[in-house]
Design an enzyme around this catalytic site. Structure first.
Site, mmCIF file in Angstrom:
data_model
loop_
_atom_site.group_PDB
_atom_site.id
_atom_site.type_symbol
_atom_site.label_atom_id
_atom_site.label_comp_id
_atom_site.label_asym_id
_atom_site.label_seq_id
_atom_site.Cartn_x
_atom_site.Cartn_y
_atom_site.Cartn_z
ATOM 1 N N TYR A 47 -6.493 6.732 4.294
ATOM 2 C CA TYR A 47 -6.671 5.772 3.201
ATOM 3 C C TYR A 47 -5.897 4.479 3.480
ATOM 4 O O TYR A 47 -6.440 3.369 3.404
ATOM 5 C CB TYR A 47 -6.223 6.360 1.843
ATOM 6 C CG TYR A 47 -6.126 5.263 0.828
ATOM 7 C CD1 TYR A 47 -7.277 4.738 0.248
ATOM 8 C CD2 TYR A 47 -4.899 4.660 0.529
ATOM 9 C CE1 TYR A 47 -7.220 3.664 -0.622
ATOM 10 C CE2 TYR A 47 -4.833 3.570 -0.335
ATOM 11 C CZ TYR A 47 -5.983 3.092 -0.910
ATOM 12 O OH TYR A 47 -5.932 2.014 -1.749
ATOM 13 N N ASP A 54 -9.817 5.270 -3.012
ATOM 14 C CA ASP A 54 -8.710 5.866 -3.768
ATOM 15 C C ASP A 54 -9.284 6.426 -5.075
ATOM 16 O O ASP A 54 -10.508 6.475 -5.257
ATOM 17 C CB ASP A 54 -7.603 4.831 -4.008
ATOM 18 C CG ASP A 54 -8.072 3.689 -4.905
ATOM 19 O OD1 ASP A 54 -9.268 3.671 -5.286
ATOM 20 O OD2 ASP A 54 -7.251 2.823 -5.231
ATOM 21 N N GLU A 80 0.829 -1.209 0.000
ATOM 22 C CA GLU A 80 0.000 0.000 0.000
ATOM 23 C C GLU A 80 0.864 1.258 0.000
ATOM 24 O O GLU A 80 0.546 2.237 -0.670
ATOM 25 C CB GLU A 80 -0.960 -0.001 1.195
ATOM 26 C CG GLU A 80 -2.135 -0.940 1.028
ATOM 27 C CD GLU A 80 -3.009 -0.611 -0.182
ATOM 28 O OE1 GLU A 80 -3.108 0.567 -0.554
ATOM 29 O OE2 GLU A 80 -3.585 -1.552 -0.760
#
Ligand code: SF4
Length: 348
Positions: free
Chosen positions: A128, A146, A45
């Site tokens: 996020y 996203d 990520e």
């Protein structure tokens, strides 16, 4: 009920079409009881922020081969991690990566916290990323939004408010869809849908599991969504990079300060980057200005670097940086803009 049916349709599609990614535990393996390694989910990520899947894959493989656990990464030397990150860009991520690995190793016994709030408390992890790790690694019903998900939500609901103004409403739409069952698979399924079917240009609506209930498909507006507020034009800055070689082949390099652009990375000594940079040679030498420029685009500006080269004797002292022996110099340790300056010099 409609949202539940949508989530089920998407999960069915994911069960058949999930992308095979090196950091992913696919739906079949997950159903068989395999759990993702939070370290690999976190690493992927962070790497994927602002960077594409194909660009990330070789870096992910190299990092996990060299540092298989978060504790291994935490124990790594800063310079080794920065060098391994070189070329991936957005170097603050690499510095935060190390900070986070060390926080997990030292404050959490080498185990990632298994809650959204716990993850959010770690360095370099924003809402996020905390949501993505919570969902993917721990199967928690976190809403993960996203750019891909924003696009899919805007189309699914035919939402014409431009981004970034539309973010809160698109987030609410995404939250309403997030199921309590299999939220980890669901988060990855929406990302896959956005990446492979509901793509920015030419969405493949004919293959989409959400087509029967997609408002933009119905209205014929998919290709024009999401709307975006006009972008400001990026300014152009100029700079000078000094590539100094000693007669024994050593290169003069300096490590950039930790804070700021390319922080902590190795680079060529150079001028300020602005509209009219002044000369800032790091050593007394006869300079040769190379034809052409090294050009690079950062998030907020374009850079045009003039490259000057010089050959200096063994005993010439530098006012900045340090000579790195040829055997210890690897161009791949340089960030892309510095690598471009090197390539220009090598080609001349
Ligand atoms: S039908 Fe088309 S526009 Fe709508 S979600 Fe699917 S791919 Fe996107």
């Amino acid at each position: 009920m409609r949202e539940t049916a949508r989530a089920t349709d998407l999960l069915d599609w994911y069960d058949r079409h999930a992308r095979d990614l090196p950091w992913r535990v696919g739906p079949r393996a997950r159903a068989a009881g395999m759990r993702p390694d939070p370290y690999r989910v976190w690493l992927s990520e962070i790497m994927l922020q602002q960077t594409t899947v194909p660009a990330v894959k070789p870096y992910f493989e190299a990092f996990t081969a060299r540092w298989p656990t978060v504790s291994d990464l935490a124990a790594a030397a800063d310079a080794d991690v920065m060098a391994a990150w070189a070329g991936l860009g957005y170097y603050a991520r690499a510095r935060n990566l190390l900070k986070c690995a060390r926080a997990v190793a030292e404050e959490h016994g080498g185990v990632f916290p298994d809650s959204y709030e716990g993850l959010l408390g770690l360095p370099g992890i924003g809402p996020y990323t905390a949501g993505a790790i919570a969902a993917i690694a721990f199967d928690l019903p976190a809403t993960v939004v996203d750019g891909n998900v924003e696009r899919v939500m805007a189309r699914l609901h035919d939402e014409h408010t431009p981004l970034p103004q539309a973010k809160p409403v698109l987030t609410d739409m995404a939250a309403a869809l997030t199921p309590q069952q299999r939220p980890g698979d669901y988060a990855q399924a929406v990302m896959d849908l956005g990446a492979t079917i509901c793509s920015p240009r030419n969405p493949a609506c004919g293959l989409c599991p959400w087509r029967p209930s997609c408002a933009a498909w119905e209205a014929g507006t998919a290709a024009e969504l999401p709307k975006k507020a006009p972008k400001k034009r990026k300014p152009t800055r100029l700079g000078i990079a000094y590539l100094v070689r000693r007669v024994d082949g050593a290169w003069l390099l300096e490590r950039r300060p930790d804070k700021g652009l390319l922080g902590g990375m190795l680079g060529w000594p150079g001028s300020e980057w602005n509209e009219a940079p002044g000369e800032a040679p790091p050593i007394r030498a006869e300079w040769k200005t190379l034809p052409g420029e090294a050009r690079h685009t950062f998030t907020h500006f374009h850079l045009r670097l003039t490259v000057k080269t010089a050959l200096v004797p063994m005993d010439r002292p530098a006012t900045r940086g340090a000579f790195i022996e040829l055997a210890e110099f690897s161009p791949s340790d340089l960030p892309t803009v510095m690598r471009k300056a090197y390539d220009l010099a090598r080609g001349s």
